[in-house]
Design an enzyme around this catalytic site. Structure first.
Site, PDB file in Angstrom:
ATOM      1  N   VAL A 223     -35.313  14.051 -38.332  1.00  0.00           N
ATOM      2  CA  VAL A 223     -36.731  14.405 -38.394  1.00  0.00           C
ATOM      3  C   VAL A 223     -37.525  13.587 -37.366  1.00  0.00           C
ATOM      4  CG1 VAL A 223     -38.809  14.426 -39.845  1.00  0.00           C
ATOM      5  CG2 VAL A 223     -36.601  15.091 -40.818  1.00  0.00           C
ATOM      6  N   CYS A 224     -37.138  12.341 -37.174  1.00  0.00           N
ATOM      7  CA  CYS A 224     -37.888  11.434 -36.298  1.00  0.00           C
ATOM      8  C   CYS A 224     -38.108  11.990 -34.892  1.00  0.00           C
ATOM      9  CB  CYS A 224     -37.214  10.064 -36.241  1.00  0.00           C
ATOM     10  SG  CYS A 224     -37.081   9.250 -37.847  1.00  0.00           S
TER      11      CYS A 224
END
Length: 187
Positions: free
Chosen positions: A46-47
């Protein structure tokens, strides 16, 4: 957690920015608007989507006088390696702070004790070093840079227009409110 209205705490960190390692302190942050954008770890899932989304609006933020500091508990060396290998992260021109000693994560109360990772936390700081906005999401929930941009515009507006407030979904140029006894019960 009562971080809204509190002052930025002292720190020193090394960042990767535009091909160089640079030192950043709390003194460097004061005098302009700033976003501290914490994320759990480099080389994750997700980062990079969040950091790329933020990179896409970074030129707009700079025009608004806002500097961005992404932060994870990885080192500045890890940030460089990630920047050099990931197409999404390769777009980043803002500061990527290393927080391997957890000073920043503790200062902003986002350190996951026992894990050594930071939660997904976004903090907007005004030029006086005061925290004006806090958003913390769970591990699997990515943030939206466009919404962050809207919130920063609102924070800057109310800072420049004391006595006014921005209602829900406010967009730049729309009507604001001036809280008064006359408005009580009429909204």
């Amino acid at each position: 957690m009562a971080l809204i209205g509190s002052e930025l705490k002292p720190f020193t960190a090394t960042a990767f920015k535009q091909g160089k390692f640079v030192d950043v302190t709390d003194a460097d942050v004061r005098g302009k608007w700033a976003v501290f954008f914490f994320y759990p770890a480099d080389f994750t899932f997700v980062c990079p989507t969040e950091l790329e989304d933020l990179a896409d609006i970074y030129p707009t933020l700079q025009k608004m006088g806002v500097e961005v500091y992404s932060v994870s508990t990885d080192t500045h060396f890890s940030h460089k390696a990630w920047h050099d290998t990931s197409p999404a992260i390769g777009k980043i021109d803002y500061y990527m702070l290393g927080d391997q000693n957890h000073v920043l994560a503790k200062n902003f109360d986002v350190l996951r004790e026992g894990q050594g990772l930071a939660d997904r936390g976004t903090f907007v700081i005004d030029p006086e070093g005061v925290i004006q906005l806090v958003e913390i999401t769970s591990e699997g929930v990515g943030r939206n840079a466009t919404e962050l941009l809207r919130k920063i515009k609102a924070a800057q507006y109310i800072a420049a227009h004391p006595g006014e407030v921005c209602p829900a979904k406010w967009e730049e140029g729309e009507t604001t409110l001036a809280p008064s006894l006359d408005l009580v019960g009429k909204i």
